[in-house]
Design an enzyme around this catalytic site. Structure first.
Site, short mmCIF file in Angstrom:
data_model
loop_
_atom_site.label_atom_id
_atom_site.label_comp_id
_atom_site.label_asym_id
_atom_site.label_seq_id
_atom_site.Cartn_x
_atom_site.Cartn_y
_atom_site.Cartn_z
N LEU A 16 0.84 -1.21 0.00
CA LEU A 16 0.00 0.00 0.00
C LEU A 16 0.87 1.26 0.00
CD1 LEU A 16 -2.79 1.47 0.56
CD2 LEU A 16 -2.37 1.05 2.98
N GLY A 18 4.42 1.48 -0.18
CA GLY A 18 5.53 1.47 -1.15
C GLY A 18 5.06 1.79 -2.56
N SER A 109 4.10 3.66 13.01
CA SER A 109 2.65 3.55 13.02
C SER A 109 2.12 4.27 14.25
CB SER A 109 2.28 2.07 13.12
OG SER A 109 0.97 1.92 13.62
N SER A 110 0.87 4.72 14.18
CA SER A 110 0.29 5.39 15.35
C SER A 110 0.05 4.41 16.50
CB SER A 110 -1.01 6.11 14.97
OG SER A 110 -1.94 5.20 14.42
N CYS A 111 0.14 3.10 16.24
CA CYS A 111 -0.10 2.14 17.33
C CYS A 111 1.09 2.03 18.28
CB CYS A 111 -0.51 0.78 16.80
SG CYS A 111 0.84 -0.10 16.05
N TYR A 138 3.31 -5.77 17.15
CA TYR A 138 3.68 -4.88 16.04
C TYR A 138 4.26 -3.57 16.58
CZ TYR A 138 2.99 -2.10 11.78
OH TYR A 138 3.17 -1.29 10.68
N LYS A 142 7.96 -1.85 15.99
CA LYS A 142 8.12 -0.50 15.42
C LYS A 142 8.89 0.42 16.38
CE LYS A 142 6.34 -0.77 11.32
NZ LYS A 142 7.23 -0.56 10.15
N HIS A 181 -7.39 -4.08 7.27
CA HIS A 181 -7.83 -3.04 8.19
C HIS A 181 -9.29 -2.69 7.89
CE1 HIS A 181 -3.44 -2.45 8.65
NE2 HIS A 181 -3.80 -2.20 9.89
N TRP A 204 -17.43 -5.13 12.85
CA TRP A 204 -16.88 -5.66 14.10
C TRP A 204 -16.96 -4.64 15.22
CZ3 TRP A 204 -11.58 -7.96 12.07
CH2 TRP A 204 -11.86 -8.99 11.16
P1 GDP Z 1 -6.70 -0.85 14.48
O1 GDP Z 1 -6.77 0.59 14.10
O2 GDP Z 1 -5.32 -1.32 14.78
O3 GDP Z 1 -7.65 -1.19 15.60
O4 GDP Z 1 -7.08 -1.75 13.20
P2 GDP Z 1 -8.35 -2.03 12.28
O5 GDP Z 1 -8.36 -1.09 11.15
O6 GDP Z 1 -8.29 -3.49 11.94
O7 GDP Z 1 -9.66 -1.83 13.18
C1 GDP Z 1 -10.15 -0.56 13.52
C2 GDP Z 1 -11.51 -0.67 14.19
O8 GDP Z 1 -12.49 -1.06 13.22
C3 GDP Z 1 -11.59 -1.72 15.31
O9 GDP Z 1 -12.39 -1.17 16.35
C4 GDP Z 1 -12.32 -2.88 14.64
O10 GDP Z 1 -13.04 -3.70 15.54
C5 GDP Z 1 -13.28 -2.11 13.73
N1 GDP Z 1 -13.86 -2.90 12.63
C6 GDP Z 1 -15.17 -2.96 12.29
N2 GDP Z 1 -15.39 -3.79 11.28
C7 GDP Z 1 -14.18 -4.27 10.91
C8 GDP Z 1 -13.76 -5.19 9.89
O11 GDP Z 1 -14.55 -5.74 9.13
N3 GDP Z 1 -12.42 -5.43 9.80
C9 GDP Z 1 -11.50 -4.81 10.63
N4 GDP Z 1 -10.20 -5.08 10.46
N5 GDP Z 1 -11.87 -3.97 11.62
C10 GDP Z 1 -13.20 -3.70 11.76
#
Ligand code: GDP
Length: 311
Positions: A16, A18, A109-111, A138, A142, A181, A204
């Site tokens: 993504l 690169g 990363s911001s994490c 992760y 980092k 993500h 989710w």
């Molecule tokens: P994060 O920023 O490291 O938490 O990474 P993600 O982008 O995977 O998730 C961000 C938020 O989106 C979290 O609260 C997930 O539970 C929520 N989320 C909702 N639906 C989805 C999904 O279908 N996939 C992912 N990856 N996250 C989801």
């Protein structure tokens, strides 16, 4: 100004980040961009990386190679996220120094910031509290990368800088529902629901967490800006300065895609960190700002997904 024929190695050029960097560099007229895909150069192989740097001797390195994934992948595979990332970054940073690279940009990363960091998160929040557990492995890798760059700066005077991008999206993102993500996942879910005539998509968590999303073309622009203008080992945030809730994101994506059904919430999946908005004062004060509004960026990414993944 950087010389257009300087040799710039973008590690991870197919990903993504690169691929966005390569697009941007080529558009700006840079033409000395050695590329190696995974079959030609395994970045986890110390000797292979060392001999690549010895042969190519790039002047500049942009570190966009990493094992990355969404909340589920990070949570399920901490060993791989820790070990692969440590290996790759140790090899590249060490070899870059050995080969006399004049400038290296490490992307974190911001994490890396504590779970309950002040919002928006200033660079000074690094190592001020416990991390979010879903992506701790992760984040630790980092943080080690940042510290290794700073160590080379302190001990050898290397110009190795580190930028911390917020959550990214754009063309060439990973659209696999298990490992992606949130933004890419919801684009795919909304598209597939629209196409199949489903009544709902499953999102989710609770929808309450807040995230900041930056289009990867804006990140690429920030990276070039930092290569030209930033020479400090202190980390610097790259974001857009605004966040939205996951519920708002889901609604926006459904609107862009044209899916008119319902959102169903899967409470068995983790929310992760409650909020992750970067303080971008430092970068703004240097004179950089993002240009791609979220809605436009999502529409452009949906177009890319439609042409390249859905078909
Ligand atoms: P994060 O920023 O490291 O938490 O990474 P993600 O982008 O995977 O998730 C961000 C938020 O989106 C979290 O609260 C997930 O539970 C929520 N989320 C909702 N639906 C989805 C999904 O279908 N996939 C992912 N990856 N996250 C989801």
């Amino acid at each position: 100004m950087m010389n257009k024929s300087e040799k710039i190695f973008v590690a991870g050029h197919r990903g993504l980040v690169g691929s966005a960097l390569i697009r941007r560099l080529e558009r700006e007229g840079f033409h000395n961009l050695p590329k190696r895909d995974r079959s030609q150069l395994d970045l986890a192989d110390e000797r292979a990386v060392q001999s690549f740097f010895g042969q190519e001797r790039p002047a500049v390195v942009i570190f966009a190679a990493a094992k990355v994934g969404g909340i589920k992948a990070n949570n399920d595979f901490p060993v791989e996220f820790l070990l692969d990332n440590l290996r790759i970054q140790n090899n590249i940073i060490h070899s870059a120094h050995g080969a006399g690279v004049r400038k290296l940009l490490f992307l974190g990363s911001s994490c890396i910031y504590p779970k309950f960091a002040p919002q928006p998160i200033p660079e000074s929040a690094l190592l001020s509290g416990p991390l979010e557990s879903t992506n701790e492995a992760y984040a630790i890798a980092k943080i080690a990368g940042i510290k290794l760059c700073q160590a080379y700066a302190r001990e050898y005077g290397a110009n190795f800088i580190s930028a911390m991008p917020t959550n990214l999206y754009g063309p060439n993102d990973n659209f696999d529902l298990e490992t992606s993500h949130v933004l890419a996942a919801l684009l795919r879910k909304a598209h597939e629901a629209k196409t199949s005539g489903a009544r709902e998509i499953v999102v989710w968590g609770s929808g309450k967490p807040r995230r900041e999303f930056l289009h990867v073309d804006d990140l690429a622009s920030a990276c070039l800006f930092l290569l030209e203008k930033y020479d400090s080992p202190e980390i610097i945030n790259v974001g857009c300065g605004e966040d939205i809730s996951i519920r708002e994101l889901a609604e926006l994506i459904c609107d862009v895609v044209g899916f008119t059904g319902e959102l169903a919430w899967d409470g068995t999946k983790p929310d992760g960190t409650p909020r992750k908005l970067l303080d971008i004062t430092k970068l703004r004060n240097l004179g950089w700002q993002p240009t791609i509004p979220l809605r436009d960026g999502i529409a452009q990414t949906y177009d890319w997904f439609f042409k390249n993944v859905a078909h």
